[in-house]
Design a protein around this motif. Structure first.
Motif, PDB file in Angstrom:
ATOM      1  N   UNK A   1      12.341   5.874  -6.035  1.00 17.30           N
ATOM      2  CA  UNK A   1      12.048   6.982  -5.131  1.00 17.30           C
ATOM      3  C   UNK A   1      11.858   6.509  -3.702  1.00 17.30           C
TER       4      UNK A   1
ATOM      5  N   UNK B   1       0.819  -1.216   0.000  1.00 21.24           N
ATOM      6  CA  UNK B   1       0.000   0.000   0.000  1.00 21.24           C
ATOM      7  C   UNK B   1       0.850   1.261   0.000  1.00 21.24           C
TER       8      UNK B   1
ATOM      9  N   UNK C   1       7.702  23.341   1.675  1.00 18.47           N
ATOM     10  CA  UNK C   1       8.003  21.979   1.231  1.00 18.47           C
ATOM     11  C   UNK C   1       6.874  21.031   1.583  1.00 18.47           C
TER      12      UNK C   1
ATOM     13  N   UNK D   1       8.488   4.626 -10.651  1.00 19.12           N
ATOM     14  CA  UNK D   1       9.791   5.044 -10.130  1.00 19.12           C
ATOM     15  C   UNK D   1      10.012   4.509  -8.730  1.00 19.12           C
TER      16      UNK D   1
ATOM     17  N   UNK E   1      12.475  18.887  -5.865  1.00 16.00           N
ATOM     18  CA  UNK E   1      13.007  19.343  -4.589  1.00 16.00           C
ATOM     19  C   UNK E   1      13.065  20.866  -4.511  1.00 16.00           C
TER      20      UNK E   1
ATOM     21  N   UNK F   1      19.613  26.046  -1.300  1.00 20.75           N
ATOM     22  CA  UNK F   1      19.285  25.014  -0.347  1.00 20.75           C
ATOM     23  C   UNK F   1      20.525  24.487   0.371  1.00 20.75           C
TER      24      UNK F   1
ATOM     25  N   UNK G   1      15.208  15.243   1.263  1.00 16.48           N
ATOM     26  CA  UNK G   1      15.168  14.724  -0.103  1.00 16.48           C
ATOM     27  C   UNK G   1      15.569  15.798  -1.096  1.00 16.48           C
ATOM     28  N   UNK G   2      15.097  16.997  -0.863  1.00 11.49           N
ATOM     29  CA  UNK G   2      15.452  18.105  -1.746  1.00 11.49           C
ATOM     30  C   UNK G   2      16.974  18.289  -1.745  1.00 11.49           C
TER      31      UNK G   2
ATOM     32  N   UNK H   1      11.045  16.054   3.291  1.00  9.29           N
ATOM     33  CA  UNK H   1      11.130  16.708   1.993  1.00  9.29           C
ATOM     34  C   UNK H   1      12.361  17.582   1.923  1.00  9.29           C
TER      35      UNK H   1
ATOM     36  N   UNK I   1       6.613  11.596  -3.309  1.00  6.27           N
ATOM     37  CA  UNK I   1       7.211  11.394  -4.626  1.00  6.27           C
ATOM     38  C   UNK I   1       7.286  12.706  -5.394  1.00  6.27           C
TER      39      UNK I   1
ATOM     40  N   UNK J   1      18.717  15.451  -3.684  1.00  2.66           N
ATOM     41  CA  UNK J   1      18.598  15.532  -5.132  1.00  2.66           C
ATOM     42  C   UNK J   1      19.454  16.675  -5.656  1.00  2.66           C
TER      43      UNK J   1
ATOM     44  N   UNK K   1       7.940  15.553  -4.142  1.00  2.00           N
ATOM     45  CA  UNK K   1       9.112  16.284  -3.694  1.00  2.00           C
ATOM     46  C   UNK K   1      10.375  15.613  -4.231  1.00  2.00           C
TER      47      UNK K   1
ATOM     48  N   UNK L   1       1.634   3.953  -2.822  1.00  2.00           N
ATOM     49  CA  UNK L   1       0.878   5.111  -3.272  1.00  2.00           C
ATOM     50  C   UNK L   1       1.557   6.420  -2.931  1.00  2.00           C
ATOM     51  N   UNK L   2       2.528   6.350  -2.072  1.00  2.00           N
ATOM     52  CA  UNK L   2       3.312   7.542  -1.803  1.00  2.00           C
ATOM     53  C   UNK L   2       4.204   7.879  -2.986  1.00  2.00           C
ATOM     54  N   UNK L   3       4.297   6.942  -3.887  1.00  2.00           N
ATOM     55  CA  UNK L   3       5.346   7.048  -4.902  1.00  2.00           C
ATOM     56  C   UNK L   3       4.784   6.972  -6.290  1.00  2.00           C
ATOM     57  N   UNK L   4       5.610   7.341  -7.232  1.00  2.00           N
ATOM     58  CA  UNK L   4       5.307   7.038  -8.619  1.00  2.00           C
ATOM     59  C   UNK L   4       5.488   5.551  -8.815  1.00  2.00           C
ATOM     60  N   UNK L   5       4.461   4.934  -9.409  1.00  2.00           N
ATOM     61  CA  UNK L   5       4.578   3.492  -9.567  1.00  2.00           C
ATOM     62  C   UNK L   5       5.729   3.124 -10.494  1.00  2.00           C
TER      63      UNK L   5
ATOM     64  N   UNK M   1      -2.825   4.855 -12.792  1.00  2.00           N
ATOM     65  CA  UNK M   1      -2.111   5.089 -11.540  1.00  2.00           C
ATOM     66  C   UNK M   1      -2.073   6.554 -11.146  1.00  2.00           C
TER      67      UNK M   1
END
Lengths: 196, 922
Positions: free
Chosen positions: A128, A116, B50, A125, B63, B2, A189-190, A186, B57, A193, B59, A119-123, B218
């Motif tokens: 991530x 489950x 943010x 990707x 970012x 950042x 993560x920012x 976030x 995802x 990246x 973010x 769903x936080x993610x791109x399927x 999706x």
């Protein structure tokens, strides 16, 4: 319920107690036990469920609790520790599953186990998830408290009310903790990246 | 921007400030942040921003979102909304005004023109769109990447329920943009305000289909709400697209707020969105539940717009909303269950997918058991019976045609009331057996109640074998059930079993015997009236012997009289009706339903006797008794019958009042979606038409049409469509008539010609359509009706055959007139002597009917040309000839809509000297 070589309720409760008394090496033991159990349950669930159906992390964690500790402890602290541990183990399983699936996909293996939390993610990707996972690790370096709440909510599937009860604070505080955790995740993560 | 991790200020200090900030809401939070020292202010500001990313995802993909977000609008962007002036991203698009702005860009209303001929510059078409442009050409690669991802995502969606991707490209400075279809329409909650329940649900299913489509790809919408679902001019629901929709709404949506995650509308947020939990497909299911709630009741379940955020969250996450049915009793427990299942606080308790939700709504529409209801056998059975009641209602409705009385459905309503009062013992036995047969366990939708009952029959037989008293009661009930299921053979068998039980009972058998006769005779009356008459003649005593026998005797006699009417033995039918009246008096029958039925029969007698005054009295009685019977549906039908009578008597105001009361009863009882209601609507439409309100007649018929399922209620729909064609003709919309006629003619021939019962009904209907004989002929010719005159003559003859009932007399006259006209014109066939006799006889019957002057002229004209016109009629023919010419002039001189007024005028002057016609209607 506890079969051959499987962790018994007694064992888990004892480990939780030891951990609560400050013996931190017990935490790893109990995490290992719970991880094993959750993994078993996940596999069973997947076998039972139809193709493409999601396995609910919530269900798994609660089932593990039923199996491992239910009835053997009335101690709220034990329960809190258990759910904290189980949620963290769940997170580990989710990430491991993704990694394994990715490996399998490259080798043309089985379709991915879908949890489950995806769903936080791109399927498309799943990598991530790894980024999220790493950000959680970073946050854990600053605040175990926030990560525990986050795990319970995201991976343990506990409601804010349940988390409030287990951790002894009010629901509003839980909400704020989750908001803070999100902000920080976030942020990390920012950062990641950017520095890639 | 950042480089500042927790370093300048410690994590703990920042986290504590963050905690304080999150404890505040709205302006207070902003104030708090602005009051911080510069480094902290910047840090906390970014952290809060943010948190507005849609998901983790997002973010990950974006970012640097905070950079774009915090930028002042216009600072970097040369694209300000400058009405009509701005040269365009793609060179052809013109930006007109800013619709809103969001995380990554601005959205503009734009249009482009295509020129058919570049030299002259003449416009070929204009296309409108919503164009979204990336904020800044200096945006980081990540923002760019995210913008492009969104663009890719939207471009991949192609569904009629979603706004379409139109165009995309890059500006000169490298900024990407894309154009989405600009949907002009009404928000769905606004749109459905005047729609029927079924229309609302069908529209809702369209929204579900669009969301399900996105889910398959999706994509979770996360912000479904009435403002995001527009209904376009074609009546199609369009879900505004994801990124764009969210942005478009910013400007006019006061309750737009941001909490733990995505920007969301508080009023329509799901609990998990508010608590920062995972937002999944289940969240869209929840929002669809809210949408359905609003579409059904006109308002969301909670109004949190004036509450502080924390209280609003508490309301949404912790209080169970009132069921929609509490706000509007017409909604019913099935829809309640569907909506409440979708609105469960816990995502796991909702429908697992949007398709599952849509499926349940469809099941409701088909009167199948919905899954959200507790699935007891009896619940399933009730749904089944209801579905079947409607199906049987169709046949009833189709028999009612344009002016025929609706006695049949009154009888049905009566039966329903009787069924409700049925014997407890019999019911118990049936329910036991039924449960034992257990037809609903794991067999899916293919098992029908009929199957179950048929399977259970042997067992029922065994259980009542030793007890004839029980046997008759049980079989009596079974007969009614089979009747409502439309299983005639089984129904007849049950009634025969009642008769058999009665024979066994001997002395005390009169009541069961009479019920058996009533039941079996009723089956016959429906299938073979002549046979029924014979049966009743043999089996039904002339009178009941005692008070106990009165009820079944009345029931049997009612069917008997009905059968006599069907075989046109009106003398005996009337005599039978009078016996009923005597019995009612003799035994002082005070059952209002029986008395109401009797009054209806007596009204029929009076109608045949041409005694409008008496008929009026009986209809008034019928209505009065039905009011006392406390059976709303039967009352509504009776009112509608009386309204038809009043309309026939040109008492239009009273007729309308009766129709309106009837319709109101249906609506109040929540029965405003079924076929009987549609029938009353059609009757009302007929009245509106006759009283010169063709426009209203059309909308009313259209309303009736919408209630009728194209598949299962084909016949009733057909009737309504033919009516619509007639009405449209009067309003000058002949094209609609042509369409319907084109469709109807082959259908009548193909579908109904060989079907003795339906075929006859349809032929009759068709005959009545000939009211517009002349116009029809023109219409048929206009559409190049290939079979030519002869074929149409065959239609007319068939129609004539079917118009056998005295009540059809006016229609028959029309057909005859049309036939005479046709033969006269075509000269294809000599008029036969029986024709001529018929015409003369016909002419001598004066019947106040629509266009009668014209018809009479047609008849006379035909007779005249055949040179058989009796001298007495020659003078009249000359008069009518003049009248016809005048009529034609008048018709030509008047706007189409007043044709009906003219007809009414002609009718009112029918008995006056022709010269009266010179005064045009006012």
């Amino acid at each position: 319920m506890s079969g051959n070589g499987r962790p018994g309720a007694h064992e888990v409760t004892a480990l939780l107690k030891r951990y609560a008394q400050g013996q931190s090496e017990s935490l790893n033991d109990v995490v290992a036990l719970v991880y094993e159990e959750l993994h078993q349950l996940a596999r069973q669930q997947l076998r039972r469920s139809r193709v493409g159906q999601h396995v609910q992390t919530t269900v798994l964690v609660h089932e593990a609790y039923e199996k491992l500790v239910q009835g053997k402890t009335q101690d709220l602290r034990d329960r809190r520790h258990f759910f904290a541990v189980a949620s963290r183990a769940m997170r580990q399983i989710v990430v491991d599953t993704y990694r394994a699936d990715n490996a399998a996909k490259r080798g043309g293996g089985a379709p991915p186990v879908t949890l489950t939390v995806s769903h936080l993610l791109d399927m498309d990707k799943p990598e991530q998830l790894v980024a999220v996972y790493e950000a959680i690790d970073k946050l854990a370096g600053h605040s175990e408290d926030l990560v525990e709440t986050l795990d319970m909510s995201c991976f343990g599937g506990l409601s804010n009310e349940q988390i409030a009860e287990l951790t002894g604070c009010n629901v509003r505080t839980v909400q704020r903790k989750l908001q803070r955790a999100r902000s920080w995740l976030m942020h990390f993560m920012a950062q990641d990246i950017k520095s890639d | 921007m950042d480089k500042t991790a927790p370093g300048i200020v410690s994590f703990e200090a920042l986290d504590a400030l963050l905690d304080q900030a999150y404890a505040l809401e709205g302006p207070a939070r902003r104030e708090f942040v602005e009051g911080l020292p510069a480094p902290q202010r910047e840090q906390i500001g970014k952290l809060l921003e943010l948190s507005n990313a849609l998901t983790l995802s997002d973010i990950a993909a974006d970012p640097a979102r905070s950079v774009a977000k915090t930028q002042e609008p216009g600072e970097e962007s040369p694209l300000t909304a400058d009405a009509g002036a701005e040269e365009t991203p793609a060179g052809r698009w013109r930006l007109h005004r800013e619709l809103g702005s969001g995380g990554m860009g601005q959205v503009f209303f734009a249009s482009r023109e295509a020129h058919a001929d570049t030299a002259s510059g003449s416009r070929d078409y204009v296309q409108e769109a919503a164009i979204k442009i990336l904020w800044s050409h200096r945006a980081s690669e990540d923002v760019r990447a995210r913008f492009l991802r969104e663009r890719r995502l939207l471009a991949s969606l192609d569904h009629p329920g979603l706004a379409r991707f139109v165009d995309g490209g890059f500006l000169a400075d490298g900024r990407p943009w894309f154009a989405m279809e600009y949907v002009a329409g009404t928000t769905i909650d606004e749109y459905v305000r005047d729609q029927s329940l079924e229309e609302r649900l069908r529209l809702f299913l369209e929204v579900c289909a669009a969301v399900a489509y996105a889910h398959q790809r999706l994509i979770v919408h996360r912000d479904i709400k009435p403002q995001n679902v527009l209904v376009d001019e074609t009546g199609r629901a369009r879900l505004l697209d994801f990124g764009v929709a969210g942005v478009l709404d910013d400007i006019d949506d006061g309750v737009y707020t941001r909490t733990a995650g995505a920007p969301l509308t508080l009023q329509y947020a799901s609990p998990e969105q508010l608590t920062g939990a995972m937002v999944t497909v289940a969240s869209d299911v929840y929002q669809l539940g809210l949408l359905l709630y609003v579409m059904l009741t006109g308002a969301p379940p909670y109004d949190v717009s004036d509450l502080p955020l924390t209280e609003a969250i508490d309301v949404i996450c912790n209080t169970t909303p009132a069921k929609p049915g509490v706000r509007d009793a017409a909604i019913g427990s099935d829809l309640d269950a569907i909506v409440m299942a979708a609105l469960s606080k816990s995502p796991d308790e909702r429908y697992r997918t949007v398709s599952a939700l849509a499926d349940d709504v469809s099941r409701f529409l088909e009167d199948r058991p919905v899954k959200a209801m507790p699935r007891t056998a009896w619940y399933v059975a009730r749904r089944f019976l209801r579905r079947n009641a409607l199906v049987t209602g169709i046949v009833t409705a189709s028999a009612l045609a344009l002016t025929a009385a609706t006695v049949v459905s009154v009888r049905m309503a009566d039966e329903a009331a009787e069924q409700a009062a049925r014997s407890a013992t019999a019911q118990q036995i049936l329910s036991d057996v039924f449960r034992k047969a257990d037809p609903f366990q794991g067999r899916g939708a293919t098992v029908t109640l009929a199957d179950a009952l048929t399977r259970a029959l042997p067992e029922i037989g065994a259980r009542v074998a030793d007890d004839p008293l029980l046997a008759w009661e049980v079989n009596h009930e079974l007969g009614k059930i089979f009747e409502s299921l439309g299983l005639i053979e089984q129904e007849a068998a049950a009634h025969r079993a009642v008769l058999a039980a009665a024979a066994e009972l001997g002395d005390e058998s009169e009541v069961p015997y009479l019920w058996g006769v009533a039941g079996l005779g009723n089956v016959l009356a429906r299938t073979n009236p002549a046979e029924a008459v014979k049966f009743f003649d043999e089996r039904l005593p002339a009178r009941p012997t005692d008070a106990a026998a009165v009820e079944p005797w009345m029931s049997a006699q009612y069917s008997y009289v009905g059968a006599l009417n069907r075989v046109r033995e009106f003398g005996r039918a009337d005599a039978g009706t009078f016996v009923m009246a005597e019995i009612v008096q003799q035994y002082d029958v005070d059952d209002p339903r029986r008395r109401a039925r009797l009054s209806q029969l007596l009204a029929g007698v009076a109608r045949r006797a041409g005694d409008a005054v008496t008929e009026d009295l009986h209809w008034s009685d019928a209505v009065r008794h039905m009011r006392a019977a406390n059976n709303p549906s039967a009352l509504a039908v009776t009112l509608s019958n009386r309204a038809i009578f009043l309309g026939r008597s040109a008492r239009y105001d009273e007729s309308e009042a009766a129709f309106l009361e009837s319709l109101a009863i249906f609506e109040e009882a929540g029965m405003d979606t079924d076929a009987t209601f549609a029938t009353v609507l059609r009757g009302y439409a007929g009245l509106l038409f006759r009283s010169g309100r063709a426009g209203e007649a059309i909308t009313t018929t259209e309303r009736a049409l919408k209630l009728l399922d194209p598949g299962s209620q084909f016949y009733a729909r057909f009737v309504a469509e033919v009516n619509l064609a007639q009405y449209s003709l009067v309003t000058g919309d002949t094209s609609k008539t042509l369409v319907v006629m084109t469709r109807a003619l082959p259908v009548v021939r193909r579908e109904f010609a060989d079907d003795p019962s339906i075929g006859r009904r349809m032929q009759r209907l068709f005959g009545k359509t000939m009211v517009f004989g002349g116009a029809y002929a023109e219409a048929a010719m206009a559409i190049g009706y290939a079979d030519g005159e002869c074929r149409r003559e065959a239609d007319l003859l068939r129609a004539l055959e079917s118009l056998e009932h005295p009540a059809d007399e006016p229609a028959r006259q029309k057909v005859w007139a049309a036939l005479a006209d046709l033969r006269h014109k075509s000269r294809s066939e000599e008029l036969t002597q029986p024709d001529l006799d018929g015409f003369v006889a016909l002419y001598e019957q004066e019947a106040p009917v629509f266009f009668d002057a014209l018809d009479r002229w047609r008849v006379l004209d035909a007779l005249s040309s055949a040179a058989v016109l009796p001298p007495a009629l020659r003078q009249r023919h000359a008069e009518l000839d003049a009248q016809r010419a005048e009529t034609a002039t008048l018709i030509a001189a008047y706007p189409a809509g007043t044709l009906v007024d003219l007809a009414a005028y002609l009718r009112s002057t029918a008995d006056k000297p022709v010269s009266c016609l010179q005064t045009p209607p006012g």
